[in-house]
Motif scaffolding. Sequence first.
Motif, short mmCIF file in Angstrom:
data_model
loop_
_atom_site.label_atom_id
_atom_site.label_comp_id
_atom_site.label_asym_id
_atom_site.label_seq_id
_atom_site.Cartn_x
_atom_site.Cartn_y
_atom_site.Cartn_z
N THR A 197 8.04 51.61 -46.61
CA THR A 197 8.21 51.12 -45.24
C THR A 197 7.45 49.82 -45.02
O THR A 197 7.91 48.94 -44.28
CB THR A 197 7.72 52.18 -44.24
N ASP A 198 6.30 49.70 -45.66
CA ASP A 198 5.49 48.49 -45.45
C ASP A 198 5.72 47.42 -46.52
O ASP A 198 4.91 46.50 -46.65
CB ASP A 198 4.01 48.84 -45.37
N LEU A 199 6.81 47.52 -47.27
CA LEU A 199 7.08 46.53 -48.32
C LEU A 199 7.13 45.10 -47.77
O LEU A 199 6.57 44.18 -48.39
CB LEU A 199 8.39 46.86 -49.05
N PRO A 200 7.79 44.83 -46.63
CA PRO A 200 7.79 43.45 -46.13
C PRO A 200 6.38 42.90 -45.89
O PRO A 200 6.13 41.72 -46.12
CB PRO A 200 8.57 43.56 -44.81
N TYR A 201 5.47 43.76 -45.45
CA TYR A 201 4.09 43.32 -45.21
C TYR A 201 3.37 43.02 -46.53
O TYR A 201 2.50 42.14 -46.58
CB TYR A 201 3.32 44.39 -44.45
N LYS A 202 3.71 43.76 -47.56
CA LYS A 202 3.06 43.58 -48.86
C LYS A 202 3.72 42.51 -49.72
O LYS A 202 3.17 42.11 -50.76
CB LYS A 202 3.08 44.90 -49.64
N LEU A 203 4.90 42.05 -49.33
CA LEU A 203 5.67 41.14 -50.18
C LEU A 203 4.89 39.89 -50.60
O LEU A 203 4.88 39.54 -51.79
CB LEU A 203 6.99 40.76 -49.48
N PRO A 204 4.23 39.17 -49.68
CA PRO A 204 3.48 37.99 -50.12
C PRO A 204 2.41 38.32 -51.16
O PRO A 204 2.23 37.59 -52.14
CB PRO A 204 2.86 37.46 -48.82
N TYR A 205 1.71 39.43 -50.96
CA TYR A 205 0.69 39.84 -51.93
C TYR A 205 1.30 40.15 -53.28
O TYR A 205 0.79 39.69 -54.33
CB TYR A 205 -0.06 41.06 -51.40
N LEU A 206 2.40 40.90 -53.29
CA LEU A 206 3.02 41.29 -54.56
C LEU A 206 3.59 40.08 -55.29
O LEU A 206 3.51 39.99 -56.52
CB LEU A 206 4.12 42.32 -54.28
N LEU A 207 4.17 39.12 -54.55
CA LEU A 207 4.67 37.90 -55.18
C LEU A 207 3.53 37.07 -55.75
O LEU A 207 3.62 36.54 -56.86
CB LEU A 207 5.47 37.08 -54.17
N GLN A 208 2.47 36.95 -54.98
CA GLN A 208 1.32 36.17 -55.43
C GLN A 208 0.69 36.81 -56.66
O GLN A 208 0.24 36.11 -57.58
CB GLN A 208 0.30 36.06 -54.29
#
Length: 428
Positions: free
Chosen positions: A307-318
Amino acid sequence: MKRLFAAIISLSVLAPAAKAQNDAAAAPQKAPIALTGGTIHTGTGQVIENGTLIFDKGKITYVGAATTSFPAGTETVSVVGKHVYPGLISPANQLGLVEIASVRATNDQQEVGDYTPNVRALIAYNTDSEVIPTVRGNGVLITQATPVGGVVSGMSSVMQLDGWNWEDAVLKKDDGVHLNWIGYFRRSFDGTGVSTVKNDKKDEQLHELDQLFNDAIAYAQSTPATVNMKLEAMKGLFDGSKNLYVSADYGKEIIEAVKFAKGKGVKKIVIIGGEESLLAADFLKENQVPVIVNTTHRLPNRTDDDTDLPYKLPYLLQKKGVLVGLGYIGLHWRTRNLPFLAGTVGGHGLTPEQALQLVTLNNARILGIDSYVGTLEKGKHATIVVSAGDLLDMRTAKVEKAYIQGKSVNLDDKQKKLYRTFSEKYGR
């Protein structure tokens, strides 16, 4: 008598409009200014407690520990207990191009045609927009005015949120060409909601796009007797002086778009949106393609995603090694909430200073303006925000001062004026 009556009517109509105009653009910096005693967030990851920042003639001359060594005539401003930040940078939106979305006459974000690389958002940018002051009141001092529509929408320009006209406000003109990638599916709005439908014209549109790029390549390699405005606008894509901004969300389409651009010799590619960019993260890192992630305040596209993937996306990409910026893409007035997007991302893997970099240094690098702005360092523009609390926290953020190239910006806006008016009326 009729003429006098007409004149009186005209003045009565124009008077409210004149009253509603924004305040004058800020005057150039006249003397050195020193901000003393505050917590300085440089945007490089460094935080200086009880620091001092000095700027003169629009540029930073000192940033560091507290000092009493000031140039002659320096105006000292105590910011004890406050936080000092680089001005935030909002990429890929229509601030200054759209005033009231539902009023067609105030929209200047799109031109007729599917292939219009020569369209310049720069000359449509409206410094008198009443939306602009409401955005800079939250610390956003730089925007990328971006055209929309069609397949190739046109050229964006990076603008400062202060100036008498677009000539005053421009920081980097015609910084890149915007391409809406031709996907297998397209989103359609039928008046009741957004639906996803198959794109039956994909092959035909890809053929047209391929032909446009082939023509542009041939044009860039020749010395034509007659200037072709469309192809002239694309020349910078092949020598690296302009970015190609590609709007794409699905993983497969992101890879397809980058391969197409690379195959045409485009030097600098940026993905905008990138909802499924994590699926292509290794490919993006390998090809050194940055991503400007769209608003993270949403649900994921896939039902089996966190559910919180959009919030984590910048961290995971970085974490994967991709350069990531953050934006409120397309939504001109909502871009005022950009710092709070960064704040929530900071609670999902990134440190507060890394979250700040998403909307300062990282966005500056992606837009090619990091030699001027994005961090508080000696020699860079004095584009600065002073907040009474944490700028990325909607509960405590309160911007009290803002400077654009050393100019002290008026932080009043229409909404604040209306609040004062009706507070007085109702005695609150």
